[in-house]
Design an enzyme around this catalytic site. Structure first.
Site, PDB file in Angstrom:
ATOM      1  N   GLY A  67       0.789  -1.235   0.000  1.00 25.79           N
ATOM      2  CA  GLY A  67       0.000   0.000   0.000  1.00 25.79           C
ATOM      3  C   GLY A  67       0.816   1.278   0.000  1.00 25.79           C
ATOM      4  O   GLY A  67       0.302   2.334   0.362  1.00 25.79           O
ATOM      5  N   SER A  68       2.090   1.196  -0.471  1.00 22.47           N
ATOM      6  CA  SER A  68       2.880   2.438  -0.453  1.00 22.47           C
ATOM      7  C   SER A  68       2.292   3.467  -1.422  1.00 22.47           C
ATOM      8  O   SER A  68       2.300   4.667  -1.138  1.00 22.47           O
ATOM      9  CB  SER A  68       4.351   2.147  -0.782  1.00 22.47           C
ATOM     10  OG  SER A  68       4.498   1.740  -2.115  1.00 22.47           O
ATOM     11  N   HIS A 100       1.184   0.392 -13.864  1.00 25.74           N
ATOM     12  CA  HIS A 100       1.938  -0.835 -14.136  1.00 25.74           C
ATOM     13  C   HIS A 100       3.432  -0.516 -14.000  1.00 25.74           C
ATOM     14  O   HIS A 100       3.894   0.518 -14.511  1.00 25.74           O
ATOM     15  CB  HIS A 100       1.611  -1.338 -15.543  1.00 25.74           C
ATOM     16  CG  HIS A 100       2.251  -2.659 -15.833  1.00 25.74           C
ATOM     17  ND1 HIS A 100       1.766  -3.835 -15.302  1.00 25.74           N
ATOM     18  CD2 HIS A 100       3.344  -2.976 -16.563  1.00 25.74           C
ATOM     19  CE1 HIS A 100       2.553  -4.828 -15.700  1.00 25.74           C
ATOM     20  NE2 HIS A 100       3.508  -4.340 -16.467  1.00 25.74           N
TER      21      HIS A 100
HETATM   22  C1  GRF Z   1       3.248  -1.193  -7.639  1.00 24.74           C
HETATM   23  O1  GRF Z   1       4.532  -1.478  -8.063  1.00 24.74           O
HETATM   24  C2  GRF Z   1       2.337  -1.070  -8.810  1.00 24.74           C
HETATM   25  O2  GRF Z   1       2.960  -0.682  -9.963  1.00 24.74           O
HETATM   26  C3  GRF Z   1       1.766  -2.432  -8.999  1.00 24.74           C
HETATM   27  O3  GRF Z   1       1.682  -2.953  -7.701  1.00 24.74           O
HETATM   28  C4  GRF Z   1       2.662  -2.346  -6.863  1.00 24.74           C
HETATM   29  C5  GRF Z   1       1.981  -1.913  -5.613  1.00 24.74           C
HETATM   30  O4  GRF Z   1       2.904  -1.516  -4.635  1.00 24.74           O
HETATM   31  N1  GRF Z   1       0.532  -2.387  -9.729  1.00 24.74           N
HETATM   32  P1  GRF Z   1       2.393  -0.879  -3.295  1.00 24.74           P
HETATM   33  O5  GRF Z   1       1.497  -1.885  -2.614  1.00 24.74           O
HETATM   34  O6  GRF Z   1       1.689   0.369  -3.609  1.00 24.74           O
HETATM   35  O7  GRF Z   1       3.633  -0.613  -2.489  1.00 24.74           O
END
Ligand code: GRF
Length: 276
Positions: A93-94, A184
């Site tokens: 969820g960053s 993506h």
């Molecule tokens: C991100 O790298 C995004 O591109 C992909 O999933 C990942 C999610 O990362 N669709 P986070 O959970 O937001 O850290």
């Protein structure tokens, strides 16, 4: 009916101003009489036209103009349409955190809901810390009815995917046309599609000998990672790069760009709703 409203309002205004001057026993042609007439025409007319407009079924039409006048005079604040956004995320969820931070106190965009398929995902803790409701979803129900009822009950107007891996069902895309975006972690159209997520994407980029990777923000359609591209940003793939080190670079790009791009797209959607 609009012309009738004007005609009746004009006559009534003249009649009322005459009644007032007579009642106050102001002599014909006296300056005070003209002052009263001007006041009734300037302000009384606005009230009378709303009452007459209401009787002729034209209230909405005239209220719209009256509101414009009040805004111009600074007597009424413009009402802002709030667009509620749901963030679908099932990982750490960053990105969700960056998006939440970006829209804190935003005048017209509100992060109203986190939708998640994994109760132990980091994004659930973030939502709890930020006091944002979480909708935990189940795969078969998501595929069958896309939780449309729940999304409607939160008055969701836009959906952001941020680390959400399930395919979005057609019913959800139909409900939110060009109102679902995804990020993506590579430069689409290469290195996308089913099962292309996380380190697999970065590994594929490195194995193919690419010198560049990056991020792609796109609208979501029925096919994985296929919708119209809205934005992309690049980073270098250096010699000796690993999936982990590339993931870090890509995350930096995501955090830097995703919230701002979402804001641009959501505000455009808001504009198109207002123009309809
Ligand atoms: C991100 O790298 C995004 O591109 C992909 O999933 C990942 C999610 O990362 N669709 P986070 O959970 O937001 O850290």
């Amino acid at each position: 009916m609009i012309l009738c409203t004007f005609a009746v309002t004009g006559t009534l205004t003249a009649y009322i101003s005459k009644m007032i001057t007579q009642w106050l026993q102001i002599e014909r042609g006296a300056a005070a009489g003209w002052g009263i007439r001007i006041l009734v025409i300037l302000f009384g007319y606005q009230v009378i036209i709303l009452i007459v407009g209401f009787l002729f079924g034209q209230f909405k039409f005239f209220w719209r103009y009256e509101k414009k006048i009040l805004h111009r005079m600074g007597l009424m604040k413009k009402s802002v349409d709030i667009i509620n956004v749901a963030v679908f995320a099932s990982g750490a969820g960053s990105n969700a955190q960056k998006i939440i931070d970006h829209f804190k106190g935003h005048p017209s965009i509100n992060i109203a809901l986190i939708v998640c398929n994994n109760p132990s995902a980091g994004v659930v803790d973030i939502a709890m810390k930020e006091n944002i409701p979480v909708l935990l979803i189940d795969k078969s129900r998501f595929e069958e009815e896309a939780y449309l009822h729940d999304l409607r009950s939160y008055h969701i107007g836009f959906i952001v995917l941020a680390g959400f891996l399930w395919k979005v069902p057609s019913s959800l895309i139909d409900e939110f046309p060009r109102k679902i975006v995804n990020i993506h972690p590579a430069l689409l159209p290469k290195y996308g599609g089913k099962n292309m997520y996380g380190d697999r994407v970065h590994q594929a980029v490195i194995s193919a000998g690419e010198r560049e990777s990056g991020i792609t923000i796109h609208f979501v359609d029925d096919v994985y990672d296929n919708g119209e591209i809205i934005f992309s940003a690049r980073c270098n793939v250096d010699l000796g790069e690993t999936a982990g080190s590339l993931a870090k670079k890509v995350h930096i790009l995501e955090h830097e760009h995703y919230p701002g791009v979402i804001e641009d797209v959501v505000l455009k959607v808001g504009q198109s709703i207002k123009q309809r």
